[in-house]
Write an enzyme that holds these catalytic residues in place. Structure first.
Site, short mmCIF file in Angstrom:
data_model
loop_
_atom_site.label_atom_id
_atom_site.label_comp_id
_atom_site.label_asym_id
_atom_site.label_seq_id
_atom_site.Cartn_x
_atom_site.Cartn_y
_atom_site.Cartn_z
N SER A 140 -0.17 8.92 -9.67
CA SER A 140 0.42 7.97 -8.73
C SER A 140 -0.60 6.87 -8.50
O SER A 140 -1.72 7.13 -8.07
CB SER A 140 0.77 8.64 -7.39
OG SER A 140 1.16 7.67 -6.44
N ARG A 141 -0.22 5.64 -8.81
CA ARG A 141 -1.16 4.53 -8.67
C ARG A 141 -1.33 4.09 -7.22
O ARG A 141 -2.15 3.22 -6.93
CB ARG A 141 -0.71 3.36 -9.55
CG ARG A 141 -0.70 3.72 -11.03
CD ARG A 141 -0.42 2.53 -11.93
NE ARG A 141 -0.41 2.95 -13.33
CZ ARG A 141 0.67 3.29 -14.01
NH1 ARG A 141 1.84 3.26 -13.41
NH2 ARG A 141 0.61 3.66 -15.26
N VAL A 142 -0.54 4.65 -6.33
CA VAL A 142 -0.75 4.42 -4.89
C VAL A 142 -1.60 5.54 -4.32
O VAL A 142 -2.56 5.32 -3.61
CB VAL A 142 0.61 4.31 -4.16
CG1 VAL A 142 0.40 4.20 -2.66
CG2 VAL A 142 1.40 3.13 -4.69
#
Length: 500
Positions: A365-367
């Site tokens: 997850s890039r968040v």
């Protein structure tokens, strides 16, 4: 008396006629040259614009997909049995629109808003275009508010934020839809509106999803947009755009929406079908060159709006299918590059009864931690690293005995992590329970407990859970449960020390 009434009626209608302006009107009417496979080639409408809605003389609708010199490629939105060559067709000057509003909540509709669940008409709705511009960068806020899935593995390692686009990808029958449905079910006590879009699915599979949400979730805050495999290709093509427009209506009101698109692989196949029938040049894997732009302009509409615009959000969970785990295929690589992360499901893990079958090494997850609460971020700690190391060690130790005490301890700890993250369907965990379980794992509370008993501990903890419990209270209750299970299993109570 009658003559006076007639005079009044005559005067009133003469006044109405006097106000009317009679003038010649130009109207373009084309004709169908050829129709087959959900596509009609139409001539005689030079003023028609791309994606304009057209109406056939028999009442069916379609939209212009390609504009050639000699003919227009029109994608039909209804069955084509009554349309034949020579039939008249005219432009409407409008684009394809779908109804949005409170009246859709709890309903099952097709992408044009026609009810599929019952004959009762929709409640209060307005019509909006299915294709809309994505919010500009200046209109967005950073993704920082969590969207809890209730799935321990995902909330701990691959947190999803409101306004994020997280791809769920894996082979056929590995639990992709199950993760999305569990996330919808977990919004039962939240303020999130859920929109589920089914593209090219079997009617029985869609019905199972709807029944599951009705049984375990909050269907009164869900909208189901269904374009099954038997529907015209045009309806399947506009389905995700219609679902996004419905979700955007709630976002623009300052509310939060979750959009599940099941799935974009079938949508890409539909687009390829329409493109080849309208003679667009094929590219890689026979997909037209605009397939990337098609999905990019769809998923870019998912966003968290700034406070000045109400602070609403649309979170997108698109689903894609791989063939034999091939993530490097054309559509998977396109979608991975468009989205903010992916949850990769592994067929081997699924066959080994590890549910959810999430591949921890390939998922991301890039968040990530920015969308987690501080307590959950602190509790998850080294979980991903420890589990990844355990999987590698387990693979190498299959061929011989383990002599190193440190490696043995890592194997034992990894087995408990695996037992902890295994989770049944429709059993979402509150955040306080997730924090308590992860904290207990980090503190070594489960080290003296057989892995098979960890699921029992979680079930007993959930059975006594009270809405609004603090993590500390849940943890204290978990300590007592583990001690009871340890005694029942014939082991000495754990002193809380972690494994070396």
């Amino acid at each position: 008396m009658t003559e006076a009434g007639d005079d009044t009626w005559l005067a009133r209608n003469r006044a109405t006629l006097a106000r009317l302006q009679f003038a010649p009107q130009a109207r373009s009417v084309g004709r169908v040259e050829h129709v087959a496979d959900g596509i009609a080639l139409v001539s005689g409408l030079p003023e028609v614009r791309l994606n304009e809605l057209l109406r056939f003389e028999t009442g069916q609708l379609g939209f212009a997909l390609t504009l050639d010199v000699e003919a227009i490629g029109v994608v039909l939105l209804d069955q084509s049995e009554s349309i034949c060559a020579g039939a008249r067709v005219s432009g409407t000057g409008e684009v394809v629109r779908t109804p949005v509003g409170q009246g859709l909540l709890g309903r099952v509709v097709d992408p044009l808003g026609r009810p599929l669940d019952r004959d009762e008409a929709l409640g209060e709705t307005v019509f909006m275009p299915v294709e809309r511009a994505a919010p500009a960068i200046i209109e967005r806020d950073p993704v920082s508010e969590p969207l809890a899935t209730g799935i321990l593995l995902i909330d701990a390692l691959f947190a999803i934020g409101r306004g994020q686009r997280e791809l769920i990808i894996g082979d056929r029958a590995t639990g992709k839809t199950s993760i999305a449905v569990d996330t919808i079910v977990n919004q039962k006590d939240s303020d999130v509106i859920c929109v589920y879009v089914a593209i090219g699915q079997r009617a029985t599979a869609v019905q199972r999803v709807i029944d599951a949400v009705r049984r375990h979730g909050a269907p009164e805050r869900c909208v189901f947009v269904v374009a099954p495999a038997a529907a015209p290709a045009g309806l399947q093509w506009i389905a995700p755009f219609a679902g996004m427009t419905i979700a955007e209506y709630f976002r623009d009101q300052g509310r939060h929406a979750l959009l599940v698109i099941d799935d974009l692989t079938r949508h890409a196949a539909t687009h390829r079908e329409l493109a080849l029938l309208t003679r667009e040049p094929p590219g890689r894997e026979a997909y037209p060159g605009d397939i990337f732009y098609l999905h990019a302009r769809l998923l870019e509409r998912a966003a968290k709006l700034s406070g000045e615009l109400g602070g609403g959000s649309v979170t997108a969970l698109p689903i894609a299918e791989t063939d034999a785990g091939n993530l490097s295929a054309y559509i998977p690589t396109n979608l991975i590059s468009i989205t903010d992360g992916q949850i990769v499901l592994d067929a081997g893990l699924f066959a080994a009864n590890q549910r959810p079958a999430v591949d921890v090494g390939l998922s991301v997850s890039r968040v990530g931690g920015k969308a987690q609460t501080a307590a959950l971020r602190h509790a998850s700690g080294r979980l991903r690293l420890d589990y990844s190391q355990f999987q590698e060690l387990e693979m190498f130790t299959r061929f011989g005995g383990i002599t190193d005490a440190r490696i043995s301890a890592q194997i034992v700890r990894g087995q408990r992590i695996r037992a902890l993250i295994r989770q049944a369907r429709f059993a979402p965990l509150p955040e306080s329970v997730e924090v308590a379980l992860l904290g207990a794992l980090a503190d070594g509370l489960f080290d003296a407990l057989p892995p098979a008993c960890i699921a029992t501990a979680r079930e007993r903890l959930l059975a006594g859970a009270i809405s609004g419990d603090e993590a500390a209270a849940v943890r204290a209750r978990l300590d007592g449960i583990v001690q009871d299970l340890t005694r029942e299993a014939g082991h000495r109570p754990s002193d809380g020390a972690s494994a070396p």
